[in-house]
Design a protein around this motif. Structure first.
Motif, mmCIF file in Angstrom:
data_model
loop_
_atom_site.group_PDB
_atom_site.id
_atom_site.type_symbol
_atom_site.label_atom_id
_atom_site.label_comp_id
_atom_site.label_asym_id
_atom_site.label_seq_id
_atom_site.Cartn_x
_atom_site.Cartn_y
_atom_site.Cartn_z
ATOM 1 N N GLU A 293 17.569 -18.710 -16.341
ATOM 2 C CA GLU A 293 18.443 -19.444 -15.429
ATOM 3 C C GLU A 293 19.860 -18.869 -15.434
ATOM 4 O O GLU A 293 20.511 -18.796 -14.385
ATOM 5 N N GLN A 294 20.306 -18.432 -16.612
ATOM 6 C CA GLN A 294 21.644 -17.839 -16.660
ATOM 7 C C GLN A 294 21.705 -16.537 -15.858
ATOM 8 O O GLN A 294 22.764 -16.159 -15.359
ATOM 9 N N ALA A 295 20.557 -15.871 -15.737
ATOM 10 C CA ALA A 295 20.507 -14.632 -14.957
ATOM 11 C C ALA A 295 20.357 -14.905 -13.459
ATOM 12 O O ALA A 295 20.253 -13.968 -12.660
ATOM 13 N N GLY A 296 20.334 -16.189 -13.094
ATOM 14 C CA GLY A 296 20.292 -16.536 -11.679
ATOM 15 C C GLY A 296 18.891 -16.688 -11.098
ATOM 16 O O GLY A 296 18.729 -16.745 -9.888
ATOM 17 N N TRP A 297 17.890 -16.760 -11.988
ATOM 18 C CA TRP A 297 16.510 -16.925 -11.532
ATOM 19 C C TRP A 297 16.081 -18.384 -11.656
ATOM 20 O O TRP A 297 16.622 -19.138 -12.451
ATOM 21 N N MET A 298 15.047 -18.731 -10.879
ATOM 22 C CA MET A 298 14.488 -20.066 -10.950
ATOM 23 C C MET A 298 12.998 -19.992 -11.245
ATOM 24 O O MET A 298 12.322 -19.069 -10.791
ATOM 25 N N ILE A 299 12.519 -20.970 -12.006
ATOM 26 C CA ILE A 299 11.076 -21.145 -12.218
ATOM 27 C C ILE A 299 10.686 -22.353 -11.370
ATOM 28 O O ILE A 299 10.961 -23.485 -11.748
ATOM 29 N N PRO A 300 10.119 -22.125 -10.177
ATOM 30 C CA PRO A 300 9.955 -23.237 -9.237
ATOM 31 C C PRO A 300 8.822 -24.180 -9.637
ATOM 32 O O PRO A 300 7.774 -23.734 -10.094
ATOM 33 N N PRO A 301 9.039 -25.472 -9.453
ATOM 34 C CA PRO A 301 7.936 -26.421 -9.650
ATOM 35 C C PRO A 301 6.937 -26.303 -8.500
ATOM 36 O O PRO A 301 7.308 -25.888 -7.393
ATOM 37 N N ASP A 302 5.691 -26.659 -8.749
ATOM 38 C CA ASP A 302 4.676 -26.662 -7.682
ATOM 39 C C ASP A 302 5.152 -27.534 -6.529
ATOM 40 O O ASP A 302 5.677 -28.622 -6.730
ATOM 41 N N GLY A 303 4.954 -27.036 -5.325
ATOM 42 C CA GLY A 303 5.269 -27.812 -4.134
ATOM 43 C C GLY A 303 6.692 -27.666 -3.630
ATOM 44 O O GLY A 303 7.056 -28.224 -2.600
ATOM 45 N N MET A 304 7.516 -26.904 -4.334
ATOM 46 C CA MET A 304 8.913 -26.763 -3.936
ATOM 47 C C MET A 304 9.029 -25.982 -2.622
ATOM 48 O O MET A 304 8.427 -24.927 -2.466
ATOM 49 N N GLU A 305 9.811 -26.508 -1.694
ATOM 50 C CA GLU A 305 10.070 -25.778 -0.448
ATOM 51 C C GLU A 305 11.427 -25.099 -0.511
ATOM 52 O O GLU A 305 12.404 -25.704 -0.947
ATOM 53 N N VAL A 306 11.452 -23.834 -0.136
ATOM 54 C CA VAL A 306 12.703 -23.088 -0.107
ATOM 55 C C VAL A 306 12.894 -22.504 1.281
ATOM 56 O O VAL A 306 11.930 -22.193 1.982
ATOM 57 N N THR A 307 14.129 -22.351 1.664
ATOM 58 C CA THR A 307 14.450 -21.766 2.963
ATOM 59 C C THR A 307 15.221 -20.469 2.723
ATOM 60 O O THR A 307 16.204 -20.474 2.007
ATOM 61 N N PRO A 308 14.741 -19.378 3.295
ATOM 62 C CA PRO A 308 15.449 -18.116 3.057
ATOM 63 C C PRO A 308 16.841 -18.126 3.717
ATOM 64 O O PRO A 308 17.062 -18.805 4.678
#
Ligand SMILES: [Zn+2]
Length: 308
Positions: A293-308
């Protein structure tokens, strides 16, 4: 506007894996909030028609958990899923196709090598070619995904070869798709024709090349192979005898790892997917998760919607 849903972010076996007593799996057997399904991503240009990137063995569970993929109101038989794009032929990428055999029309897009693997496994003949056409993808040849009735979807796919390997179950076998170097592992760039925004999805990648860095530079959204935290993780934990590299997967950490390789490329949103249950970054309170997370990455939970 393009929509992207992470249906599942786990690698093969899921979290927990049925026969695994490693610390992450033990925690997930005890706590439903830690459970994750096997990697698959859904993308849509219009919110009504969706394309899956890979069909995981957990597909049925993912559809149930994802309202965007439910049959539309008033229809007796319907699915918003218009197609499936396969990036490789591993069990965790193709087995979900067997759950899509109930007579709805959709397209399977895959490289000819992966289509040959499907053809060589006759169980996939439960998907009738007339209803479920198999469409070969050429590397570095952009094409627009089509809806089942042939109309354009508004999503343009560019598939590119990334360092990787053929499916495990083909080791020591003659590859049904021949000996050509590329095709077993694809990365995908999916672009919304209307807005030009794109998502890059690489569920398997053994190494970040300079060419790949150039492709991903300044991207709004990258979903990237997060199989192992460190290359010898399975061996060190006594869970297996293969390194991440031997499985065709880069590690998250280390000088040659994904975090270091994709640092400073100007990528706005970086998400790890295809995370193996041996990976300590799956647990919220670990040093590895903090580093991710400190490196700016995410471990997404199942079902998460993201918008580019
Ligand atoms: Zn485990």
């Amino acid at each position: 506007m393009m929509r992207v849903v992470v249906l599942g972010a786990a690698a093969g076996g899921g979290v927990p894996q049925w026969n695994c007593g490693c610390p992450v799996c033990r925690a997930a057997f005890a706590d439903p909030a830690l459970r994750r399904t096997q990697a698959s991503v859904a993308v849509s240009a219009d919110g009504a028609h969706w394309f899956l990137i890979n069909a995981s063995p957990d597909l049925r569970q993912q559809v149930i958990a994802t309202p965007q993929l439910h049959p539309k109101d008033g229809a007796l038989r319907h699915s918003p899923i218009a197609g499936v794009i396969l990036t490789n032929g591993e069990v965790d990428a193709v087995a979900g196709l067997l759950s899509m055999r109930e007579g709805s029309s959709f397209s399977i897009y895959a490289h000819a090598k992966v289509l040959a693997v499907l053809r060589a496994n006759s169980i996939f003949n439960v998907l009738n070619d007339q209803l479920v056409p198999r469409r070969p993808i050429d590397i570095d040849q952009p094409f627009e995904l089509a809806l089942p009735d042939g109309t354009p979807s508004g999503l343009v796919v560019t598939a590119f070869a990334v360092p990787g390997k053929a499916a495990w179950y083909l080791e020591g076998q003659v590859h049904p798709g021949g000996d050509a170097a590329d095709g077993d592992t694809l990365g995908l760039t999916i672009t919304d024709k209307a807005t030009g925004t794109a998502v890059h999805v690489l569920t398997a990648c053994a190494r970040v090349t300079d060419e790949l860095k150039a492709r991903l530079a300044d991207a709004p959204l990258v979903l990237f192979d997060g199989t192992v935290w460190r290359d010898d993780e399975l061996i060190a934990a006594g869970l297996g005898h293969k390194t991440g590299q031997a499985m065709g997967h880069i590690a998250m950490s280390g000088d040659d790892g994904a975090i270091a390789a994709l640092h400073d490329l100007g990528i706005a949103q970086r998400l790890f997917v295809h995370i193996n249950n041996s990976n300590p970054a799956l647990l919220a309170d670990t040093a590895e998760r903090k580093a991710v997370e400190q490196a700016g990455w995410m471990i997404p939970p199942d079902g998460m919607e993201v918008t580019p």
